[in-house]
Design an enzyme around this catalytic site. Structure first.
Site, PDB file in Angstrom:
ATOM      1  N   HIS A  82      -1.422  -5.998   1.078  1.00  0.00           N
ATOM      2  CA  HIS A  82      -2.958  -5.575   1.269  1.00  0.00           C
ATOM      3  C   HIS A  82      -4.822  -5.410   0.651  1.00  0.00           C
ATOM      4  O   HIS A  82      -5.102  -4.552   0.198  1.00  0.00           O
ATOM      5  CB  HIS A  82      -2.288  -3.534   1.474  1.00  0.00           C
ATOM      6  N   SER A 140       7.393   4.384  -1.014  1.00  0.00           N
ATOM      7  CA  SER A 140       7.759   5.402   0.198  1.00  0.00           C
ATOM      8  C   SER A 140       8.487   5.262   1.689  1.00  0.00           C
ATOM      9  O   SER A 140       9.018   5.794   2.177  1.00  0.00           O
ATOM     10  CB  SER A 140       6.987   6.792   0.155  1.00  0.00           C
TER      11      SER A 140
HETATM   12  P1  NAD Z   1       3.562   5.721  -1.486  1.00  0.00           P
HETATM   13  O1  NAD Z   1       2.060   6.830  -1.888  1.00  0.00           O
HETATM   14  O2  NAD Z   1       3.731   6.231  -0.283  1.00  0.00           O
HETATM   15  O3  NAD Z   1       4.307   5.819  -1.779  1.00  0.00           O
HETATM   16  C1  NAD Z   1       5.006   6.181  -3.255  1.00  0.00           C
HETATM   17  C2  NAD Z   1       5.964   6.106  -3.953  1.00  0.00           C
HETATM   18  O4  NAD Z   1       6.703   5.957  -5.417  1.00  0.00           O
HETATM   19  C3  NAD Z   1       7.270   7.712  -3.491  1.00  0.00           C
HETATM   20  O5  NAD Z   1       8.047   6.993  -3.268  1.00  0.00           O
HETATM   21  C4  NAD Z   1       7.546   7.828  -4.820  1.00  0.00           C
HETATM   22  O6  NAD Z   1       8.308   8.663  -4.743  1.00  0.00           O
HETATM   23  C5  NAD Z   1       7.195   6.986  -5.971  1.00  0.00           C
HETATM   24  N1  NAD Z   1       7.136   6.529  -7.216  1.00  0.00           N
HETATM   25  C6  NAD Z   1       5.873   8.056  -7.750  1.00  0.00           C
HETATM   26  N2  NAD Z   1       6.240   7.500  -9.052  1.00  0.00           N
HETATM   27  C7  NAD Z   1       7.372   6.355  -9.713  1.00  0.00           C
HETATM   28  C8  NAD Z   1       8.102   6.356 -10.260  1.00  0.00           C
HETATM   29  N3  NAD Z   1       7.566   6.561 -11.632  1.00  0.00           N
HETATM   30  N4  NAD Z   1       9.030   5.686 -10.717  1.00  0.00           N
HETATM   31  C9  NAD Z   1       8.989   4.791  -9.382  1.00  0.00           C
HETATM   32  N5  NAD Z   1       9.195   5.836  -8.650  1.00  0.00           N
HETATM   33  C10 NAD Z   1       7.505   6.229  -8.135  1.00  0.00           C
HETATM   34  O7  NAD Z   1       2.843   4.262  -1.993  1.00  0.00           O
HETATM   35  P2  NAD Z   1       3.241   2.710  -1.004  1.00  0.00           P
HETATM   36  O8  NAD Z   1       4.107   3.079  -0.415  1.00  0.00           O
HETATM   37  O9  NAD Z   1       2.645   1.956  -2.174  1.00  0.00           O
HETATM   38  O10 NAD Z   1       2.206   2.965   0.076  1.00  0.00           O
HETATM   39  C11 NAD Z   1       0.589   3.733   0.076  1.00  0.00           C
HETATM   40  C12 NAD Z   1      -0.797   2.586  -0.051  1.00  0.00           C
HETATM   41  O11 NAD Z   1      -1.162   2.994  -0.322  1.00  0.00           O
HETATM   42  C13 NAD Z   1       0.122   1.559  -0.039  1.00  0.00           C
HETATM   43  O12 NAD Z   1      -0.658   0.673   1.289  1.00  0.00           O
HETATM   44  C14 NAD Z   1      -0.961   1.119  -1.538  1.00  0.00           C
HETATM   45  O13 NAD Z   1      -1.723  -0.292  -0.820  1.00  0.00           O
HETATM   46  C15 NAD Z   1      -1.432   1.178  -1.162  1.00  0.00           C
HETATM   47  N6  NAD Z   1      -2.407   2.370  -3.323  1.00  0.00           N
HETATM   48  C16 NAD Z   1      -2.436   1.278  -3.654  1.00  0.00           C
HETATM   49  C17 NAD Z   1      -2.209   1.293  -5.075  1.00  0.00           C
HETATM   50  C18 NAD Z   1      -2.043   0.390  -5.866  1.00  0.00           C
HETATM   51  O14 NAD Z   1      -2.912  -0.486  -5.587  1.00  0.00           O
HETATM   52  N7  NAD Z   1      -2.156   1.040  -7.276  1.00  0.00           N
HETATM   53  C19 NAD Z   1      -2.315   3.190  -5.540  1.00  0.00           C
HETATM   54  C20 NAD Z   1      -2.208   4.356  -4.300  1.00  0.00           C
HETATM   55  C21 NAD Z   1      -2.098   3.980  -3.372  1.00  0.00           C
END
Ligand code: NAD
Ligand code: ZN
Length: 265
Positions: free
Chosen positions: A131, A201
């Site tokens: 992404h 997720s």
């Molecule tokens: P999502 O927000 O859909 O899912 C996050 C998942 O992580 C959930 O299933 C949740 O239960 C789990 N989770 C939360 N805390 C956790 C922990 N401490 N340990 C293990 N698991 C944990 O995220 P996604 O599936 O990555 O999709 C969201 C989109 O948003 C992606 O495309 C991403 O590019 C973007 N995004 C990126 C960032 C980043 O770069 N850090 C942050 C937020 C969103």
């Protein structure tokens, strides 16, 4: 036959852990898929949980390529919030565990949906950011790439391209844009026998479909999450569970638990 997911809860139910370590040792090629959850304990909220960015900025309203083209000032409200949530953060024990596994020669590729650069900061080298990244801005007209500057994250001016003065966007993949590196990811997964799926997720495609590529060839799926997902429950493609071992808990606990045991000779 429907698969029975083996659940591992650190500290209270580690019955399947030794089997997970042994089966990891027996596989030579391992890939990793990570999502926002791996960075939550570095202080970057995931998008869907309460307080996450999607609860403040709906994706359809802010995160599409069309919105950027039509109203870049509006789109930059989301980009600034995302950029500020990433600014100055450090990798955590889960990112570092993956880097140690790679240093030991056991990771073919880390495919991440994250845009925060924390895998590279932790020392992972073979990272594909499907992404994109939030360390650069990108001109959609001439292709210019430049670094994100602190000034981009304050005020309300839309940053402009240094080459052609067109409004720039962060080098992240917006809805309506193609994800990056799919050919390379697919070729790598075709060689892999095991996939570690961490903190995703499994709702965003095509990332959510990648575990099926390993599983359909008889590979194993180890999932690390605080709660069950479509992969654990089996709702991706409406089929049965895809996960073989489900490590329930924070990735900073569960990933080092597996990696430490694996690296202990
Ligand atoms: P999502 O927000 O859909 O899912 C996050 C998942 O992580 C959930 O299933 C949740 O239960 C789990 N989770 C939360 N805390 C956790 C922990 N401490 N340990 C293990 N698991 C944990 O995220 P996604 O599936 O990555 O999709 C969201 C989109 O948003 C992606 O495309 C991403 O590019 C973007 N995004 C990126 C960032 C980043 O770069 N850090 C942050 C937020 C969103
Ligand atoms: Zn330009």
């Amino acid at each position: 036959m429907a698969k029975k997911v083996k659940v591992i809860v650190p500290g209270s139910d580690e019955g399947h852990l030794a089997e997970a370590v042994a089966r990891l040792r027996a596989r030579s090629t391992v890939a990793v898929l990570t999502g926002a959850g791996i960075s939550v304990e570095s202080g970057i909220p995931d998008f869907r949980s309460p307080g996450g960015l999607w609860t403040r900025f709906s994706p359809e309203e802010y995160a599409t390529l069309d919105v950027f083209k039509r109203d870049p000032a509006k789109a930059w409200k989301l980009y600034r919030a995302l950029g500020r949530s990433i600014e100055g953060v450090e990798p955590n024990a889960a990112h570092r565990a993956l880097a140690r596994l790679e240093s030991a020669g056991s990771v073919a590729m880390v495919v991440t949906q994250n845009v925060d650069g924390l895998h590279q900061a932790a020392g992972s080298r073979k990272v594909i950011e499907m992404h994109g990244d939030h360390q650069h801005v990108q001109c959609v007209r001439c292709g210019w790439l430049g670094p994100v500057a602190p000034s981009h994250l304050v005020g309300d001016e839309v940053p402009l391209c240094a080459e052609c003065s067109h409004p720039v966007k962060p080098n992240v993949v917006l809805f309506g844009e193609a994800v990056r590196g799919m050919g390379e990811i697919s070729r790598c997964l075709d060689q892999c026998e095991l996939l570690l799926v961490v903190g995703t997720s499994a709702q965003v495609y095509p990332a959510a479909g990648l575990p099926a590529q390993i599983e359909s060839r008889g590979g194993l799926i180890y999932e690390f999450n605080v709660e069950e997902t479509a992969l654990t429950r089996g709702s991706v493609f409406g089929g049965s569970a895809q996960t073989d071992f489900f490590f329930r808990g924070k990735a900073t606990i569960t990933l080092p638990l597996l990696v430490d045991l694996f690296l202990e000779k």
